[in-house]
Design an enzyme around this catalytic site. Structure first.
Site, PDB file in Angstrom:
ATOM      1  NE  ARG A   1       3.773  77.843  19.034  1.00  0.00           N
ATOM      2  CZ  ARG A   1       2.586  78.389  18.684  1.00  0.00           C
ATOM      3  NH1 ARG A   1       1.579  77.609  18.339  1.00  0.00           N
ATOM      4  NH2 ARG A   1       2.434  79.699  18.660  1.00  0.00           N
TER       5      ARG A   1
ATOM      6  CG  HIS B   1       0.037  75.306  13.096  1.00  0.00           C
ATOM      7  ND1 HIS B   1       1.230  75.592  13.699  1.00  0.00           N
ATOM      8  CD2 HIS B   1      -0.895  75.974  13.807  1.00  0.00           C
ATOM      9  CE1 HIS B   1       1.030  76.411  14.729  1.00  0.00           C
ATOM     10  NE2 HIS B   1      -0.262  76.655  14.800  1.00  0.00           N
TER      11      HIS B   1
ATOM     12  CD  GLU C   1       3.779  73.582  12.906  1.00  0.00           C
ATOM     13  OE1 GLU C   1       3.485  74.718  12.503  1.00  0.00           O
ATOM     14  OE2 GLU C   1       3.319  73.079  13.925  1.00  0.00           O
TER      15      GLU C   1
HETATM   16  C1  8YV Z   1      -2.062  80.391  14.230  1.00  0.00           C
HETATM   17  C2  8YV Z   1      -0.896  79.712  16.439  1.00  0.00           C
HETATM   18  O1  8YV Z   1      -2.350  79.465  13.224  1.00  0.00           O
HETATM   19  O2  8YV Z   1      -2.168  81.087  17.842  1.00  0.00           O
HETATM   20  C3  8YV Z   1      -1.105  80.529  17.647  1.00  0.00           C
HETATM   21  O3  8YV Z   1      -0.166  80.661  18.448  1.00  0.00           O
HETATM   22  O4  8YV Z   1       0.111  79.104  16.298  1.00  0.00           O
HETATM   23  C4  8YV Z   1      -1.947  79.540  15.423  1.00  0.00           C
HETATM   24  O5  8YV Z   1      -3.216  79.540  15.963  1.00  0.00           O
HETATM   25  C5  8YV Z   1      -0.985  81.221  13.706  1.00  0.00           C
HETATM   26  O6  8YV Z   1      -0.521  82.119  14.624  1.00  0.00           O
HETATM   27  C6  8YV Z   1      -1.511  81.944  12.480  1.00  0.00           C
HETATM   28  O7  8YV Z   1      -0.665  82.894  12.060  1.00  0.00           O
END
Ligand code: 8YV
Length: 318
Positions: A236, A283, A265
């Site tokens: 993150r 991301h 982001e």
């Molecule tokens: C995804 C993410 O891109 O898994 C997570 O926590 O931030 C990412 O892998 C995202 O959740 C896709 O919606």
């Protein structure tokens, strides 16, 4: 009647979208320009939410969903969901645990290699026609940093951290890690103190959960990582103090960075955009067809299970 679902972030796999539409009435909240009005209109009927790991859901939105039973996070991080509030209300929160581990670890290694070997810079060099000029002092391309054998420090030895360690070990990299405690089942060196881990690493790879760990990669850690050190973040953005990172890069206090995640982001600090010593991704660590399909299937299963009164797959609320 089909259960009504509020969708807070897009699903990119058509088969998953089709299956969702066949099982549920899906309300695309993320596409609405007047979200408050939309919530007033449909909020009272919503039994489930689909959201992304980064998007999460605020307490304010959950408060407007009185029938809410389940929040299905299409991702592994639940730091953007108010879990305490969800638990208080008996709302089940699920995440796609385990589904994206390999992809995120793959991208961490990709970013490490890209940053150390200057892959993006070299790509631009070839595309811009500078290669034929390379015999002249006009277009120098500096030698890169070897990846094999680098001392790798992993911040957070959860699923992703362990998968990164396996990959880095295959590159002959000595592995150290920090976490809340030492893990008895791994052959890697535990270092309790993050600054000390950074001091003993050539590459620091951030793979930690972001709950309560905001800004842990700060000026002190970057200083310890040092002039030859690379920072990789696939977890993150908020784990890193971005102002400190920019300052460290500008002053040459670290050698480079590979970043898939950012504090705000999709906004990336302007100062990073023109730097050749950083590799930037929007991301996308879990963004493969295979992983997003698996994640989508887990999201559907967790909604179906909850509405059937069963314990949901990937439940994180106990
Ligand atoms: C995804 C993410 O891109 O898994 C997570 O926590 O931030 C990412 O892998 C995202 O959740 C896709 O919606």
């Amino acid at each position: 009647m089909k259960p009504e679902i509020l969708q807070l972030s897009p699903i990119l796999i058509p088969e998953v979208r089709e299956q969702l539409a066949s099982l549920f009435t899906v309300h695309p909240y993320y596409q609405q320009s007047d979200k408050a009005a939309y919530l007033r209109e449909v909020g009272g009927r919503i039994r489930g939410v689909i959201t992304g790991g980064h998007t999460g859901i605020t307490r304010q939105v959950m408060e407007q969903l009185p029938q809410l039973e389940v929040v299905a996070v299409n991702g592994v991080g639940t730091d953007a969901v108010d879990l305490a509030y969800a638990r208080d209300r008996g709302i089940v929160v699920t995440a796609t645990l385990g589904a994206l581990t390999e992809d995120v670890a793959d991208l961490a290694m990709g970013l490490l290699i890209a940053a150390c070997r200057g892959l993006c810079t070299s790509d631009r060099y070839v595309r811009s026609g500078q290669w034929p000029l390379s015999a002249t002092p006009l277009a120098p391309l500096p030698l890169a940093r070897q990846v094999s054998g680098m001392r790798v420090g992993i911040v957070g030895l959860g699923r992703v951290g362990r998968a990164v360690a396996t990959r880095a070990a295959a590159f002959g990299c000595p592995i150290s890690y920090t976490d809340l405690q030492a893990m008895g089942d791994v052959p890697y060196t535990f270092v309790a103190d993050l600054v000390e881990l950074a001091r003993n690493s050539d590459a620091l790879i951030v793979a930690a959960a972001a709950d309560k760990a905001e800004g842990i990669i700060d000026a002190k850690v970057l200083e310890a990582l040092g002039q030859g050190g690379y920072l990789i973040n696939v977890a993150r953005g908020k784990l890193v103090n971005e102002a400190d990172l920019v300052a460290a890069l500008q002053a040459g206090r670290i050698a480079g960075a590979g970043l898939d995640v950012f504090v705000d982001e999709p906004n990336v600090p302007e100062a990073l955009l023109s730097r050749e010593d950083v590799v930037l991704q929007p991301h996308r660590a879990s963004a493969t067809v295979q992983t997003r399909t698996r994640m989508g299937e887990m999201v559907i299963a967790s909604l179906v299970d909850t509405f059937a009164g069963k314990r949901a797959v990937g439940c994180v609320t106990g």
